[in-house]
Write a protein that holds these residues in place. Structure first.
Motif, PDB file in Angstrom:
ATOM      1  N   ASP A  40     -14.760   6.516  33.563  1.00 15.70           N
ATOM      2  CA  ASP A  40     -16.067   6.470  32.908  1.00 15.70           C
ATOM      3  C   ASP A  40     -16.751   7.830  32.985  1.00 15.70           C
ATOM      4  OD1 ASP A  40     -15.839   3.818  32.282  1.00 15.70           O
ATOM      5  OD2 ASP A  40     -16.973   3.109  34.008  1.00 15.70           O
ATOM      6  N   THR A  41     -16.758   8.388  34.192  1.00 21.51           N
ATOM      7  CA  THR A  41     -17.462   9.651  34.426  1.00 21.51           C
ATOM      8  C   THR A  41     -16.847  10.793  33.624  1.00 21.51           C
ATOM      9  OG1 THR A  41     -18.002   8.917  36.665  1.00 21.51           O
ATOM     10  CG2 THR A  41     -18.212  11.270  36.206  1.00 21.51           C
ATOM     11  N   ALA A  42     -15.521  10.942  33.726  1.00 26.86           N
ATOM     12  CA  ALA A  42     -14.854  12.047  33.035  1.00 26.86           C
ATOM     13  C   ALA A  42     -14.974  11.921  31.520  1.00 26.86           C
ATOM     14  CB  ALA A  42     -13.383  12.101  33.451  1.00 26.86           C
ATOM     15  N   ILE A  43     -14.762  10.721  31.005  1.00 21.76           N
ATOM     16  CA  ILE A  43     -14.815  10.524  29.549  1.00 21.76           C
ATOM     17  C   ILE A  43     -16.241  10.683  29.038  1.00 21.76           C
ATOM     18  CG2 ILE A  43     -14.475   8.831  27.695  1.00 21.76           C
ATOM     19  CD1 ILE A  43     -12.081   7.771  29.382  1.00 21.76           C
ATOM     20  N   VAL A  44     -17.210  10.113  29.773  1.00 18.53           N
ATOM     21  CA  VAL A  44     -18.615  10.277  29.379  1.00 18.53           C
ATOM     22  C   VAL A  44     -19.020  11.743  29.429  1.00 18.53           C
ATOM     23  CG1 VAL A  44     -20.991   9.835  30.125  1.00 18.53           C
ATOM     24  CG2 VAL A  44     -19.367   7.950  29.976  1.00 18.53           C
ATOM     25  N   GLY A  45     -18.635  12.445  30.512  1.00 22.03           N
ATOM     26  CA  GLY A  45     -18.992  13.857  30.635  1.00 22.03           C
ATOM     27  C   GLY A  45     -18.404  14.711  29.532  1.00 22.03           C
ATOM     28  N   ASN A  46     -17.150  14.409  29.180  1.00 22.20           N
ATOM     29  CA  ASN A  46     -16.473  15.240  28.174  1.00 22.20           C
ATOM     30  C   ASN A  46     -16.833  14.870  26.735  1.00 22.20           C
ATOM     31  OD1 ASN A  46     -14.236  17.179  29.395  1.00 22.20           O
ATOM     32  ND2 ASN A  46     -14.310  15.369  30.696  1.00 22.20           N
ATOM     33  N   TYR A  47     -17.124  13.578  26.462  1.00 22.24           N
ATOM     34  CA  TYR A  47     -17.400  13.140  25.087  1.00 22.24           C
ATOM     35  C   TYR A  47     -18.887  13.000  24.769  1.00 22.24           C
ATOM     36  CZ  TYR A  47     -12.438  12.136  24.288  1.00 22.24           C
ATOM     37  OH  TYR A  47     -11.077  12.244  24.117  1.00 22.24           O
ATOM     38  N   LEU A  48     -19.687  12.651  25.774  1.00 24.72           N
ATOM     39  CA  LEU A  48     -21.105  12.390  25.506  1.00 24.72           C
ATOM     40  C   LEU A  48     -22.037  13.454  26.070  1.00 24.72           C
ATOM     41  CD1 LEU A  48     -21.209   8.509  26.133  1.00 24.72           C
ATOM     42  CD2 LEU A  48     -20.976   9.723  23.955  1.00 24.72           C
ATOM     43  N   GLY A  49     -21.538  14.311  26.966  1.00 26.84           N
ATOM     44  CA  GLY A  49     -22.349  15.425  27.437  1.00 26.84           C
ATOM     45  C   GLY A  49     -22.949  15.223  28.819  1.00 26.84           C
ATOM     46  N   GLU A  50     -23.611  16.290  29.305  1.00 33.01           N
ATOM     47  CA  GLU A  50     -24.112  16.324  30.672  1.00 33.01           C
ATOM     48  C   GLU A  50     -25.248  15.329  30.909  1.00 33.01           C
ATOM     49  OE1 GLU A  50     -25.049  20.379  31.527  1.00 33.01           O
ATOM     50  OE2 GLU A  50     -22.954  21.044  31.440  1.00 33.01           O
ATOM     51  N   ASN A  51     -26.092  15.075  29.917  1.00 29.60           N
ATOM     52  CA  ASN A  51     -27.182  14.120  30.103  1.00 29.60           C
ATOM     53  C   ASN A  51     -26.652  12.702  30.329  1.00 29.60           C
ATOM     54  OD1 ASN A  51     -29.244  15.954  30.002  1.00 29.60           O
ATOM     55  ND2 ASN A  51     -30.292  15.032  28.260  1.00 29.60           N
ATOM     56  N   SER A  52     -25.628  12.330  29.555  1.00 31.32           N
ATOM     57  CA  SER A  52     -25.033  11.010  29.740  1.00 31.32           C
ATOM     58  C   SER A  52     -24.316  10.912  31.086  1.00 31.32           C
ATOM     59  CB  SER A  52     -24.049  10.710  28.605  1.00 31.32           C
ATOM     60  OG  SER A  52     -24.725  10.620  27.368  1.00 31.32           O
ATOM     61  N   LEU A  53     -23.685  12.019  31.498  1.00 30.55           N
ATOM     62  CA  LEU A  53     -23.062  12.066  32.814  1.00 30.55           C
ATOM     63  C   LEU A  53     -24.117  11.862  33.899  1.00 30.55           C
ATOM     64  CD1 LEU A  53     -20.605  12.681  34.660  1.00 30.55           C
ATOM     65  CD2 LEU A  53     -21.237  15.098  34.507  1.00 30.55           C
ATOM     66  N   ALA A  54     -25.245  12.540  33.755  1.00 30.40           N
ATOM     67  CA  ALA A  54     -26.334  12.380  34.719  1.00 30.40           C
ATOM     68  C   ALA A  54     -26.908  10.973  34.695  1.00 30.40           C
ATOM     69  CB  ALA A  54     -27.435  13.402  34.434  1.00 30.40           C
ATOM     70  N   ALA A  55     -26.889  10.331  33.518  1.00 30.74           N
ATOM     71  CA  ALA A  55     -27.398   8.952  33.403  1.00 30.74           C
ATOM     72  C   ALA A  55     -26.572   8.000  34.268  1.00 30.74           C
ATOM     73  CB  ALA A  55     -27.372   8.497  31.948  1.00 30.74           C
ATOM     74  N   ILE A  56     -25.240   8.155  34.245  1.00 31.29           N
ATOM     75  CA  ILE A  56     -24.392   7.342  35.115  1.00 31.29           C
ATOM     76  C   ILE A  56     -24.652   7.687  36.573  1.00 31.29           C
ATOM     77  CG2 ILE A  56     -22.010   6.962  35.851  1.00 31.29           C
ATOM     78  CD1 ILE A  56     -21.141   6.961  33.001  1.00 31.29           C
ATOM     79  N   GLY A  57     -24.813   8.975  36.847  1.00 33.40           N
ATOM     80  CA  GLY A  57     -25.058   9.404  38.221  1.00 33.40           C
ATOM     81  C   GLY A  57     -26.363   8.903  38.779  1.00 33.40           C
ATOM     82  N   SER A  58     -27.398   8.859  37.935  1.00 31.28           N
ATOM     83  CA  SER A  58     -28.718   8.462  38.418  1.00 31.28           C
ATOM     84  C   SER A  58     -28.786   6.997  38.833  1.00 31.28           C
ATOM     85  CB  SER A  58     -29.775   8.734  37.343  1.00 31.28           C
ATOM     86  OG  SER A  58     -29.601   7.872  36.244  1.00 31.28           O
ATOM     87  N   CYS A  59     -27.884   6.173  38.266  1.00 31.31           N
ATOM     88  CA  CYS A  59     -27.864   4.747  38.654  1.00 31.31           C
ATOM     89  C   CYS A  59     -26.619   4.419  39.482  1.00 31.31           C
ATOM     90  CB  CYS A  59     -27.946   3.849  37.422  1.00 31.31           C
ATOM     91  SG  CYS A  59     -26.551   3.978  36.276  1.00 31.31           S
ATOM     92  N   ALA A  60     -25.936   5.457  39.975  1.00 33.38           N
ATOM     93  CA  ALA A  60     -24.701   5.228  40.733  1.00 33.38           C
ATOM     94  C   ALA A  60     -24.958   4.392  41.983  1.00 33.38           C
ATOM     95  CB  ALA A  60     -24.065   6.557  41.112  1.00 33.38           C
ATOM     96  N   SER A  61     -26.088   4.636  42.649  1.00 37.81           N
ATOM     97  CA  SER A  61     -26.379   3.890  43.875  1.00 37.81           C
ATOM     98  C   SER A  61     -26.649   2.424  43.568  1.00 37.81           C
ATOM     99  CB  SER A  61     -27.566   4.504  44.604  1.00 37.81           C
ATOM    100  OG  SER A  61     -28.695   4.582  43.752  1.00 37.81           O
TER     101      SER A  61
END
Length: 452
Positions: A40-61
């Motif tokens: 999820d992280t790698a594909i989101v980061g590479n296809y949707l960009g850094e903001n989407s990557l951060a979106a997953i990270g912000s709710c990771a906990s």
């Protein structure tokens, strides 16, 4: 109760060989489970960009809270199942499986309903940045709607492990992990579903694992399948199941709540820090696996041998585990020294130096502390398998309070450096408490007397 293909005999023979044969598929299974999230992280980061990557990270906990609760609840039930299997009591074994299903499914359905009202306020509470709030809410809402699937997978695969079969859960998980990657790319690129596509792919793939586990249990391990009459309430057994399951689930939730509080401190440091941290956490989670897996293996080992009343084998397994953790931590530390920065770059899909430097810093620092984590995990799992409910929970309270202190005091003072040192230092305090409690356990004292 007949042995099935893939079962490891944990009640007889060389302990090290049995533990390793049982643990290796658990390590690989856990790695593929992490692949769900890493994909999820790698594909989101590479296809949707850094903001989407951060979106997953912000709710990771928050994601870890759901996963941790489902996994801990199931693991608690499976300790009771392992004891029944070790004692050779087939009726109690089936009734334990039936009780686990009743309590577990009712609990996770209730949590799913409650979460629909709480997710948005929770994301606001942990200071999710406005520019990624909507994506974060979309992702975690899809995950929350299917907590019951997370629980079902952890229960049914845990049932197989409780009887010594760690191979078949691995086979099913490999298939569904590959499916997850395929669905990630398909839903994000072809169907343009954005971050929701990543969440839906995870849910579908884990659902496939559930179906495969159920089919195998019915076909190959029918002694685990409850009969209609086994669903009749057995007060003593239900109390044991609820006590063990909820104790572990609450403990896991306390840990996850501490992580949510820590996440609020990380979220306050900005999007680049969040993106670097989430990439590092994916690598960190994979490196955790040898240490979490030895704890899981020892838990089943102790459960079965306690049911068979063999305390000497239990103490020997703990001593072997300490040596294993020290060796494994040394290997992981050396690996991270050379591989941390390239792996952060690969996972994040970024060339931003702030992201790469902060992400790799976390991995450099945490490496030497993995031996402490391994001893922590095996001590906690051992206490739980021995029937202790309160004492392992105290270690979670230590972690919770420590993360509050770091978030409130040290992160505002030292920034991301405080985040990096937070968990390793807390692990040291937790391990000291758990070892003290384990050494005072009556069953362990009895084992020492037997080995003198």
């Amino acid at each position: 109760m007949e042995k099935t293909k893939g079962n490891v005999d944990l009640l007889h023979g060389p302990i090290l060989k049995s533990l390793m044969l049982f643990m290796i598929p658990i390590v690989i299974s856990s790695a593929f489970q992490q692949l769900y999230n890493a994909a999820d992280t790698a594909i989101v980061g590479n296809y949707l960009g850094e903001n989407s990557l951060a979106a997953i990270g912000s709710c990771a906990s928050v994601f870890e809270l759901f996963v941790g609760f489902a996994m801990s609840l199931a693991n608690g039930f499976c300790i009771v199942v392992a004891r029944a299997y070790g004692s050779g009591d087939s009726l109690r074994l089936r009734k334990a499986v039936a009780g686990s299903m009743i309590i577990g499914f009712a609990t996770t359905i209730f949590i799913t309903i409650a979460s629909m009202f709480l997710l948005s306020p929770l994301l606001q509470l942990i200071q999710t940045p406005a520019e990624i709030f909507d994506e974060s809410l979309t992702y975690i809402t899809w995950i929350a709607m299917f907590i019951v699937i997370m629980f079902a997978y952890n229960l049914f695969s845990g049932l197989l492990r409780s009887i010594g079969n760690s191979v078949m859960p691995l086979v099913f998980l490999v298939f569904s992990s590959i499916l997850n990657i395929f669905l990630d790319i398909l839903l994000i690129t072809t169907f343009s579903m954005g971050i929701a596509g990543a969440a839906i792919a995870t849910v579908i793939s884990q659902g496939v694992s559930v179906v495969l586990c159920v089919i195998y249990i019915y076909a190959k391990t029918p002694f685990l399948v409850p009969h209609k009459e086994d669903f009749a309430v057995d007060g003593e057994l239900m109390k044991d199941l609820a006590g063990q399951g909820y104790a572990m689930a609450v403990m896991g939730s306390i840990v996850s709540c501490g992580s949510i509080i820590l996440q609020s401190g990380i979220n306050s440091l900005g999007t680049d820090i969040i993106a670097g941290h989430v990439a590092a956490r994916k690598i960190y989670a994979v490196c955790n696996l040898p240490f979490i897996s030895i704890g899981t293996a020892i838990s089943t080992f102790i459960g079965q041998n306690m049911g068979a009343d063999q305390p000497d084998r239990i103490l020997k397994s703990l001593r072997i585990g300490v040596i294993y953790n020290i060796i494994a931590a040394t290997v992981v530390t050396v690996f991270l020294f050379f591989a941390a920065r390239p792996l952060v770059a690969l996972i994040s899909g970024s060339t931003n130096d702030v992201i790469l430097s902060n992400g790799s810093l976390m991995l450099y620092v945490v490496g030497p502390f993995y031996a402490v984590l391994g001893i922590l995990m095996q001590s906690r799992f051992a206490l739980q398998a021995l029937g202790e409910k309160l004492l392992p929970m105290i270690s979670s309270v230590i972690e919770f309070v420590g993360k509050i202190l770091f978030t409130a005091i040290f992160i505002p003072m030292f920034g991301y450096t405080a985040v990096v040192f937070c968990e390793p230092l807390i692990w040291c305090a937790m391990t000291a408490q758990l070892l003290f409690c384990l050494n005072r356990n009556p069953y362990i004292r009895r084992a020492r007397q037997m080995l003198k």
